[in-house]
Design a protein around this motif. Structure first.
Motif, short mmCIF file in Angstrom:
data_model
loop_
_atom_site.label_atom_id
_atom_site.label_comp_id
_atom_site.label_asym_id
_atom_site.label_seq_id
_atom_site.Cartn_x
_atom_site.Cartn_y
_atom_site.Cartn_z
N GLY A 36 0.81 -1.21 0.00
CA GLY A 36 0.00 0.00 0.00
C GLY A 36 0.84 1.26 0.00
O GLY A 36 2.07 1.21 0.17
N PHE A 37 0.15 2.40 -0.17
CA PHE A 37 0.83 3.68 -0.17
C PHE A 37 1.47 3.94 1.20
O PHE A 37 0.79 3.87 2.22
N GLY A 38 2.78 4.20 1.22
CA GLY A 38 3.47 4.44 2.48
C GLY A 38 4.03 3.18 3.10
O GLY A 38 4.67 3.21 4.14
N GLN A 39 3.78 2.02 2.47
CA GLN A 39 4.36 0.78 2.95
C GLN A 39 5.59 0.47 2.13
O GLN A 39 5.61 0.70 0.92
N SER A 40 6.64 -0.04 2.79
CA SER A 40 7.87 -0.22 2.05
C SER A 40 8.28 -1.68 1.90
O SER A 40 9.04 -2.01 1.01
N ASP A 41 7.75 -2.56 2.72
CA ASP A 41 8.23 -3.95 2.67
C ASP A 41 7.28 -4.81 1.85
O ASP A 41 6.22 -5.21 2.30
N ALA A 42 7.68 -5.07 0.61
CA ALA A 42 6.85 -5.92 -0.25
C ALA A 42 7.24 -7.38 -0.12
O ALA A 42 6.76 -8.23 -0.85
N PRO A 210 20.92 10.38 5.76
CA PRO A 210 19.47 10.10 5.72
C PRO A 210 18.71 10.92 6.76
O PRO A 210 19.24 11.20 7.85
N ILE A 211 17.49 11.30 6.42
CA ILE A 211 16.62 12.02 7.36
C ILE A 211 15.59 11.04 7.88
O ILE A 211 14.88 10.40 7.09
N LYS A 212 15.53 10.91 9.19
CA LYS A 212 14.47 10.06 9.73
C LYS A 212 13.16 10.84 9.65
O LYS A 212 13.02 11.92 10.21
N GLN A 213 12.22 10.29 8.89
CA GLN A 213 10.96 10.98 8.65
C GLN A 213 9.97 10.72 9.78
O GLN A 213 10.15 9.79 10.57
N MET A 214 8.88 11.49 9.81
CA MET A 214 7.88 11.32 10.87
C MET A 214 7.24 9.94 10.83
O MET A 214 6.71 9.48 11.83
N ASN A 215 7.28 9.26 9.68
CA ASN A 215 6.70 7.91 9.62
C ASN A 215 7.74 6.83 9.91
O ASN A 215 7.45 5.65 9.77
N ASN A 221 16.99 12.50 2.11
CA ASN A 221 18.34 12.71 2.67
C ASN A 221 18.71 14.18 2.67
O ASN A 221 18.16 14.97 1.91
N GLU A 222 19.70 14.46 3.52
CA GLU A 222 20.44 15.71 3.39
C GLU A 222 21.70 15.39 2.62
O GLU A 222 22.27 14.32 2.78
N VAL A 223 22.13 16.31 1.78
CA VAL A 223 23.39 16.12 1.06
C VAL A 223 24.25 17.35 1.28
O VAL A 223 23.83 18.47 0.97
N TYR A 224 25.44 17.11 1.85
CA TYR A 224 26.37 18.21 2.13
C TYR A 224 27.47 18.25 1.09
O TYR A 224 27.99 17.21 0.68
N PHE A 225 27.84 19.44 0.68
CA PHE A 225 28.92 19.64 -0.30
C PHE A 225 30.03 20.45 0.34
O PHE A 225 29.80 21.57 0.79
N THR A 226 31.22 19.85 0.41
CA THR A 226 32.37 20.58 0.93
C THR A 226 33.48 20.56 -0.10
O THR A 226 34.07 19.51 -0.38
N ASP A 227 33.70 21.69 -0.73
CA ASP A 227 34.72 21.82 -1.79
C ASP A 227 34.64 20.68 -2.81
O ASP A 227 35.64 20.09 -3.20
N VAL A 228 33.44 20.40 -3.24
CA VAL A 228 33.25 19.35 -4.25
C VAL A 228 33.60 19.93 -5.62
O VAL A 228 33.15 21.03 -5.96
N MET A 366 -0.65 4.77 5.41
CA MET A 366 -1.08 5.83 4.49
C MET A 366 -1.22 7.16 5.24
O MET A 366 -0.77 8.21 4.77
N LEU A 367 -1.81 7.06 6.43
CA LEU A 367 -1.98 8.27 7.26
C LEU A 367 -0.64 8.93 7.54
O LEU A 367 -0.51 10.16 7.47
N MET A 368 0.35 8.10 7.84
CA MET A 368 1.64 8.65 8.28
C MET A 368 2.53 9.07 7.10
O MET A 368 3.48 9.80 7.28
N ARG A 369 2.23 8.61 5.89
CA ARG A 369 3.03 9.02 4.74
C ARG A 369 2.41 10.19 3.98
O ARG A 369 3.10 11.00 3.36
N SER A 370 1.07 10.30 4.05
CA SER A 370 0.39 11.25 3.17
C SER A 370 0.74 12.73 3.39
O SER A 370 0.67 13.50 2.43
#
Lengths: 418, 374
Positions: A36-42, A210-215, A221-228, A366-370
């Motif tokens: 389902g929507f918001g579910q990740s483990d198939a 990685p950003i831990k989301q509310m669900n 993710n956050e991506v940081y660039f240092t003298d890239v 679904m509630l937590m991903r929407s």
């Protein structure tokens, strides 16, 4: 007005169907269908491996990146053939989440703005799933106001040196390449000081967090660039033309996201047929039926609007801003539908443990991903602005940062705030 | 897939729109609203001459025989123009009943005249408050004579005949054709929320009638014809919703407050965007209904109900918010906003109200999921 395939379309459909039945990973079908929507483990084991295998197989069979030219790894198919493929691919398409951004947005941008050499080198690997791409656009200070980004790219010889931070980057952890918009001039108005690049995500100085989301998931993710360091050869479009290039990406985003949004209606209808209430099954309760009817016309309205877009596409018309309605309607509907389903479950609706919750916690997930759906890829408010301005012709917002050099635009800091 | 009107149908739309722009400005609907006239008679005559409303009536019956998609196109433009015409009664319903179950004699007598606009037919079902149900029908036919009261009957004063739902010696409800100029029929105008489409009370006292369709099958037949009429009415509704949205947009561009166009405020922009979204959802549902009607699909009940529910929502939202965008001026008699507000609420209840159609939608979706294309 008809839904019939032309003889050519029917032939394409049966070819696609035959190929899928001979080649698709059938053992994964049940798990993918239930997902389902918001579910990740198939329940498909290593999802990335399953995704890459399916994508590679599709490319070898000539079914990947359907609309791209063959020399770039595509199949040279028409818009309508792509739609037919999608309907035949069905649940297996859920395997392809990791490639959505690359195939839907980064690829088309490279196709429009890249050199011939870039296109021949990079696009076939994107099409085959060998390389994954991400889109490095949003920043902590610039989401809806995307042109307000602050990540700097400074020229040094035939290279650019990048410093700054991106956020909400889907799949950055898994990505091999990224499409990056950066500021190359702070002394001109904000839209004019931007430049687009693509870069190797393994470049020194790139750090993905990685950003831990509310669900509880960590898809963004956050991506940081240092003298890239990025070679100037990996610039897309002219210096200062980044905003125009970005619009190519965003226009494609609208199509790939808005085209076929889940709404939760089918799941809710099925569930209402199952769950017992004081009136017998929920579907027999007039209050439930009335709510279902309101959801139904939104779900069918979106689906039939997509058919209208497809018909326009097959006549050779460009996708326009009217496609903004898909995500706008579906986002809040997912949220609404999930709350309504929980209400039907009563206090039991609180349970999000998939082993205990009815229907594998489908509606809880679904509630937590929407909430994210209403923000990502253009918030509800930005989409309403787009409709109001570009479809209805209402005036643009009055902007205090218009024609002001970027480094003179007020910020929370310059206003003495936090 | 070609889920759109054809280029010929779009050309028809352009010419029908031009016709209504020239012949039915809002002032024409207002004229009917403010008078005792039943409808815009000169417009009705011209529409008849053009053959617009005869689009779906076969040539053999005096129609044009073009088809339902063409009639949908016309309905949309009639709605957009607020045309003060008996379309819902005479064309979307009475003609449909006759085509569905009329005897050859009944068809020959009425259809050519309905097609040309020389005659007007209507449907008389309702007698009391509440949704349609057999218990609420007390009108009775004995020895081909009808006694009872129907109220409100759309275009009841102007119509030449009414298709009346009544009880007779059979069980269930049967339908009858009653000529309204005959003895034993009294017609009294009834004040409604939308006097640009007049209604009447019909008192029958021994009026002579003839049966229409199979005895006792009246309610099923009404449902069947209402499904067809629902699609056409949905097109009037989306036409009206588009006109109300256009009015609101134009006013938001023209009106200044706080030193700027009010259409530059997000509160107004977002309200208009929501109106647009509602209209587009309704339009897409209506297109699906048009397709189902044009090919006589078994998905028509679900498609018609979806078209109807969405179109009612869209027109009511657009008409109400059009007044909101206009502010106080929108509440005046002088401004045209109330014409759409009235029309949207009349069309919402014609053919049964939103809750009736919500119910029908879920019932038919369960039998035949509407989410699948074909």
């Amino acid at each position: 007005m008809n839904f019939d395939d032309t003889p050519e379309e029917a032939a394409f459909r049966s070819k696609a169907r035959d190929w899928i039945s001979a080649n698709a990973p059938r053992e994964l079908h049940a798990g993918l269908s239930k997902l389902g929507f918001g579910q990740s483990d198939a329940g498909v084991g290593d999802p990335m491996q399953a995704a890459k295998q399916w994508q590679k197989k599709k490319q070898e069979g000539g079914w990947a990146a359907l609309r791209w030219p063959r020399e770039y790894g595509g199949a040279g198919a028409s818009a309508i053939e792509q739609v037919i493929w999608q309907s035949e691919e069905g649940a297996y398409a859920k395997l392809g989440g990791a490639f959505t951004i690359g195939l839907g947005m980064c690829g088309p941008t490279l196709m429009t703005w890249g050199t011939e050499e870039d296109k021949r080198k990079r696009l076939p690997k994107l099409a085959s799933g060998e390389e994954i791409w991400c889109q490095l656009f949003s920043e902590p200070i610039a989401g809806s106001d995307l042109a307000g980004i602050r990540t700097r790219a400074a020229p040094e010889g035939d290279e650019w040196v990048v410093n700054g931070q991106k956020i909400w980057t889907s799949g950055a952890k898994e990505s091999d390449w990224g499409l990056l918009i950066a500021r190359t001039d702070t002394g001109v108005a904000k839209h004019r000081g931007l430049t687009m690049f693509f870069l190797d995500m393994k470049s020194p100085g790139v750090e993905v967090r990685p950003i831990k989301q509310m669900n509880g998931d960590a898809h963004f993710n956050e991506v940081y660039f240092t003298d890239v360091r990025i070679p100037d050869a990996q610039r897309l479009g002219a210096v200062g033309q980044g905003w125009t290039v970005a619009l190519t990406t965003l226009m494609n985003e609208r199509m790939s996201i808005g085209g076929s949004m889940p709404t939760g209606f089918d799941e809710l209808l099925n569930y209402a047929e199952e769950i017992e209430t004081e009136h017998g099954r929920a579907i027999n309760d007039p209050r439930v039926r009335s709510r279902l009817a309101s959801y139904a016309v939104k779900a069918t309205g979106l689906q039939y609007s997509a058919y209208r877009s497809i018909s326009a596409l097959s006549r050779g018309e460009e996708p326009g801003p009217e496609n903004s309605i898909g995500k706008l309607v579906a986002g809040s509907m997912l949220q609404d539908v999930s709350r309504f389903a929980l209400d039907l479950q009563g206090e039991y609706g609180l349970i999000i443990d998939e082993k205990l919750s009815p229907d594998n916690a489908r509606f809880q997930r679904m509630l937590m991903r929407s909430p994210a759906t209403r923000i990502e890829g253009g918030s509800d408010e930005i989409l309403r602005n787009i409709i109001a301005e570009r479809v209805l012709g209402l005036p643009a917002d009055i902007r205090v940062d218009k024609d002001v050099a970027f480094d003179r635009i007020p910020t929370a800091a310059s206003a003495g705030g936090r | 897939m070609q889920f759109d009107f054809s280029s010929e149908q779009k050309e028809l739309q352009t010419s029908v729109r031009r016709f209504f722009t020239d012949n039915s400005p809002n002032s024409a609907a207002r004229g009917v609203l403010e008078s005792t006239a039943g409808h815009d008679e000169s417009l009705w005559k011209k529409v008849g001459e053009q053959g617009f409303l005869a689009a779906a009536i076969p040539e053999a019956q005096g129609g044009v025989g073009a088809g339902y998609l063409e009639l949908c196109v016309v309905a949309q433009e009639a709605g957009r123009a607020l045309a003060a015409l008996p379309t819902v009664s005479s064309i979307y319903q009475a003609a449909e009943f006759l085509m569905a179950v009329g005897t050859p004699e009944q068809q020959a007598k009425w259809l050519p005249r309905l097609a040309s606009g020389e005659a007007i037919g209507t449907v008389a079902v309702t007698e009391a408050a509440g949704p349609l149900n057999p218990k609420a029908i007390t009108t009775r036919v004995t020895n081909q004579r009808l006694t009872g009261t129907k109220l409100p009957v759309a275009d009841g004063s102007a119509a030449d005949f009414a298709i009346v739902a009544a009880k007779d010696e059979h069980s269930g409800i049967s339908l009858f054709i009653a000529e309204l100029a005959a003895d034993g029929v009294e017609r009294t105008p009834v004040e409604t929320v939308d006097p640009s489409r007049k209604h009447a009370r019909l008192d029958f006292d021994g009026a002579v009638v003839e049966p229409l369709g199979a005895p006792g099958e009246g309610l099923a037949l009404i449902e069947r014809i209402r499904d067809r009429a629902a699609v056409l009415t949905a097109f009037e509704q989306i036409g009206g919703a588009q006109a109300a949205l256009d009015m609101a947009r134009d006013y938001a561009l023209q009106r200044f407050a706080f030193g700027r166009q009010i259409g530059s405020f997000q509160a107004i922009k977002h309200m208009l965007a929501d109106m647009y979204v509602s209209l587009e959802l309704a339009r897409s549902n209506a297109y699906y209904g048009a397709w189902a009607l044009s090919v006589d699909s078994d998905r028509l009940p679900a498609a018609a109900a979806s078209a109807r529910v969405a179109a009612t929502q869209a027109y009511q939202l657009c008409a109400a918010n059009n007044i909101q965008v206009h502010g106080g001026m929108g509440f005046t008699w002088e401004f045209d906003c109330h014409l759409h507000y009235r029309r949207s609420n009349y069309l919402a209840l014609a053919l049964g109200g939103p809750s009736h159609w919500e119910e029908r939608l879920i019932e038919s979706v369960r039998v035949n999921p509407a989410l699948k294309a074909a």
